[in-house]
Scaffold this motif. Structure first.
Motif, PDB file in Angstrom:
ATOM      1  N   LYS A 122       0.356  -5.488  -2.971  1.00 44.86           N
ATOM      2  CA  LYS A 122       1.697  -5.685  -3.536  1.00 44.86           C
ATOM      3  C   LYS A 122       1.992  -4.643  -4.617  1.00 44.86           C
ATOM      4  O   LYS A 122       3.090  -4.102  -4.711  1.00 44.86           O
ATOM      5  N   HIS A 123       0.977  -4.331  -5.435  1.00 44.04           N
ATOM      6  CA  HIS A 123       1.173  -3.351  -6.499  1.00 44.04           C
ATOM      7  C   HIS A 123       1.517  -1.987  -5.928  1.00 44.04           C
ATOM      8  O   HIS A 123       2.467  -1.329  -6.369  1.00 44.04           O
ATOM      9  N   TRP A 124       0.791  -1.536  -4.880  1.00 45.36           N
ATOM     10  CA  TRP A 124       1.067  -0.228  -4.300  1.00 45.36           C
ATOM     11  C   TRP A 124       2.369  -0.234  -3.508  1.00 45.36           C
ATOM     12  O   TRP A 124       3.036   0.805  -3.398  1.00 45.36           O
ATOM     13  N   ASN A 125       2.730  -1.403  -2.936  1.00 47.96           N
ATOM     14  CA  ASN A 125       4.043  -1.471  -2.275  1.00 47.96           C
ATOM     15  C   ASN A 125       5.171  -1.265  -3.286  1.00 47.96           C
ATOM     16  O   ASN A 125       6.169  -0.589  -3.023  1.00 47.96           O
ATOM     17  N   VAL A 126       4.992  -1.857  -4.477  1.00 47.23           N
ATOM     18  CA  VAL A 126       6.001  -1.660  -5.526  1.00 47.23           C
ATOM     19  C   VAL A 126       6.077  -0.196  -5.908  1.00 47.23           C
ATOM     20  O   VAL A 126       7.153   0.399  -6.048  1.00 47.23           O
ATOM     21  N   GLN A 127       4.887   0.449  -6.048  1.00 47.53           N
ATOM     22  CA  GLN A 127       4.872   1.869  -6.407  1.00 47.53           C
ATOM     23  C   GLN A 127       5.530   2.711  -5.325  1.00 47.53           C
ATOM     24  O   GLN A 127       6.271   3.654  -5.610  1.00 47.53           O
ATOM     25  N   ASN A 131       7.806   1.703  -3.098  1.00 48.14           N
ATOM     26  CA  ASN A 131       9.255   1.450  -3.102  1.00 48.14           C
ATOM     27  C   ASN A 131       9.952   2.247  -4.195  1.00 48.14           C
ATOM     28  O   ASN A 131      11.078   2.697  -4.047  1.00 48.14           O
ATOM     29  N   ARG A 132       9.253   2.426  -5.307  1.00 48.82           N
ATOM     30  CA  ARG A 132       9.858   3.261  -6.364  1.00 48.82           C
ATOM     31  C   ARG A 132      10.015   4.708  -5.919  1.00 48.82           C
ATOM     32  O   ARG A 132      10.930   5.395  -6.332  1.00 48.82           O
TER      33      ARG A 132
END
Length: 585
Positions: free
Chosen positions: A543-548, A550-551
């Motif tokens: 989830k953390h890397w997906n957020v990164q 998406n940014r």
């Protein structure tokens, strides 16, 4: 995915389109035409001699895909050079062949997706499909593509509705075929209320981003970028398009007149410049030979362009040619990891089930052992009771025989007393006869006869004594047999006692094994809890890397504008850019 694999996917559709009877074979005349067209669109010199030699008429009949692959590899795919042909023309050729047979839009012209958009969706499907034949796209990639299209239209995808559709739609092994995907797009279930022009623009944007590797291009709503010339040093408005290896600029958004390009490599860098020369929101791209200065319409557009150019430079530094190929590979690896975790979890569940079954089997064996022990104790008690009854009965029989022997002995003793009394009388008589011997001859003869009678009595007495001794011997023998039987009974009792001790030991060992199974189960439960903690940690990381990511992929909203009290337009946004650069690093 290399170039050969990309080309094979499109050629597979063309080959199956020519297979009218769905037998897996195509006539040689059709393959000749297909090969000739492939030579043309792939810009490969024609080799008619090899073509005729390979497809010469004989009695073999149609050719299967396995029979066509050697010629396709040797004379076509091995000669293809990347960049020597227009891949879109190649895809259009294969799409034309397969769409004529398989694509069935609404005959009334009410299709949501135009024919050109269907072609681009077909290309996107081929790019995102699995490298297995027949080609299918897994549900995760279907959701990813729909989200990209909806994001381009500023529309949110209803994931629940998509899951319902995929659960109701009959899927092949592994996912949706391209024709099921196009039918889903034309159904309007996920694009209801959206104009066809907006859908076409969104499909075009996703097509350019995924297929043509366009990382960034200026939008009409945001205006063009201004570029400073090298010789005349004047500012010109240009339409920019960014790909992983080059930043191209054109006169207009139609991209008909290309004015130049900036080659990007790992040695390039992008920097933000302060406002000057009446231009604001400036930045520059530094290459090994030149520095290109540009100006955006606002801070948000400048930030989007700098981040996109930095992403392109990072791809060059990592030796990657396409961002979306890299992202697709990462998504595939994540799916494989999920499948591996799922398989490991199922294996762990199966192992726990086996342990539970083993435990239940051990418990059943323990119950059987207990039941066998109870049955053995009952049998032992019955045997002991039977032996005891036999012993008592034998003892009573021996006592009766002993009493009879004693009675016989008493009667014999009484007889002996009588015989002794008789003998005494005879002796008295003999004395009397001796006294009368001189007087009577007949008395002498009677005395001799009396003596003979006495001898016979003595012989009878000796015989009775011998019989008495024989009876005593028999009595002693019966007594010894009784003692031997008692000893044998005691030995059998000891053997039964030893068997009971052995069964008790087996029972104790089974209880110890049951305790070990319980300990192993506790250890397995701890391993399962540890695996679940690792799974939650892995999910948090994903989830953390997906957020990164998406940014990186989605535009970043503009920040609050601050008044520059120091006289420069760059200082107010420097913390935001520094924070963004650090997050990218």
């Amino acid at each position: 995915m290399d170039l050969r694999a990309e080309l094979l996917k499109s050629i597979w559709y063309a080959f199956t389109a020519l297979d009218v009877e769905k037998s897996g074979k195509v006539s040689k005349s059709q393959l000749k035409v297909l090969s000739h067209n492939l030579y043309t669109v792939l810009c490969i010199p024609h080799d008619p001699v090899a073509l005729e030699e390979h497809f010469r008429d004989d009695d073999d009949g149609p050719v299967s895909s396995q029979g066509y692959m050697p010629y396709l590899n040797k004379y076509i795919l091995d000669k293809v050079e990347e960049g020597a042909f227009v891949k879109e023309n190649f895809d259009e050729l294969c799409w034309t062949l397969t769409a004529k047979k398989n694509y069935k839009p609404d005959r009334n012209g009410n299709s949501i997706v135009s024919h050109q958009d269907a072609f681009k969706l077909w290309c996107l499907f081929n790019f995102l499909s699995e490298d297995k034949y027949p080609l299918v796209m897994v549900p995760d990639e279907v959701e990813y593509l729909l989200k990209k299209i909806c994001t381009a239209m500023n529309v949110e995808l209803n994931s629940c509705e998509l899951d319902d559709y995929l659960s109701q739609e009959p899927q092949g092994p592994g996912g949706l075929t391209v024709w099921q995907f196009l039918d889903m797009m034309n159904s309007g279930r996920f694009l209801r209320g959206i104009e066809q022009e907006a859908i076409s623009m969104a499909v075009e944007e996703v097509y350019q981003e995924v297929i043509e590797d366009v990382l960034k291009q200026a939008r009409s709503s945001h205006g063009y970028l201004w570029k400073k010339g090298q010789l005349r040093r004047n500012w010109s408005e240009r339409w920019f398009t960014l790909k992983p290896s080059v930043l191209s600029y054109y006169m207009s958004e139609e991209r008909k007149e290309k004015k130049g390009s900036i080659a990007l490599d790992k040695h390039c860098c992008v920097e933000v410049l302060p406002d000057r020369d009446g231009k604001r929101c400036m930045f520059c791209v530094k290459t090994s030979s030149r520095t290109y200065e540009m100006s955006a319409s606002d801070t948000r557009q400048r930030q989007e362009w700098t981040l996109a150019i930095q992403t392109a430079i990072r791809l060059q530094a990592e030796g990657k040619k396409s961002l979306h190929k890299d992202l697709k590979q990462k998504r595939r690896e994540q799916r494989e990891q999920r499948e591996q975790r799922k398989a490991a979890k199922e294996e762990e569940t199966q192992r726990l089930k086996q342990l539970q079954e083993e435990k239940e089997r051990k418990l059943q064996e323990l119950e059987l052992l207990k039941e066998a022990q109870r049955q053995a104790e009952i049998l032992l008690q019955e045997e002991e009771q039977r032996r005891k009854q036999q012993h008592e009965e034998m003892q009573r029989t021996l006592e009766i025989q002993l009493r009879e022997a004693e009675q016989a002995r008493a009667s014999m003793q009484a007889e002996m007393v009588l015989k002794e009394a008789e003998a005494e009388r005879q002796r008295k008589r003999i004395l009397e006869l001796e006294d009368m011997q001189e007087r009577l001859q007949e008395a002498l003869q009677q005395e001799v006869k009396a003596r003979q009678d006495e001898e016979s009595v003595r012989y009878a007495q000796a015989r009775l004594l011998a019989e008495e001794e024989e009876k005593l011997k028999q009595l002693m023998k019966l007594k010894e047999e009784q003692e031997e039987y008692i000893i044998k009974t005691q030995r059998e009792k000891q053997v039964l006692k030893q068997e009971m001790e052995n069964k008790n030991k087996c029972l104790e060992e089974a209880q110890k094994q049951l305790e070990e199974v319980r300990v192993n189960r506790q250890r397995v439960d701890q391993d399962v809890m540890a695996a679940q903690r690792k799974l939650r940690q892995a999910s948090t990381n994903v989830k953390h890397w997906n957020v990164q990511m998406n940014r990186l992929m989605h535009p970043i909203g503009p920040g609050d504008k601050r008044t520059n009290t120091s006289g420069g337009g760059f200082t107010g946004y420097q913390p935001l850019l520094s924070q963004r650069d650090s997050s990218l690093k």
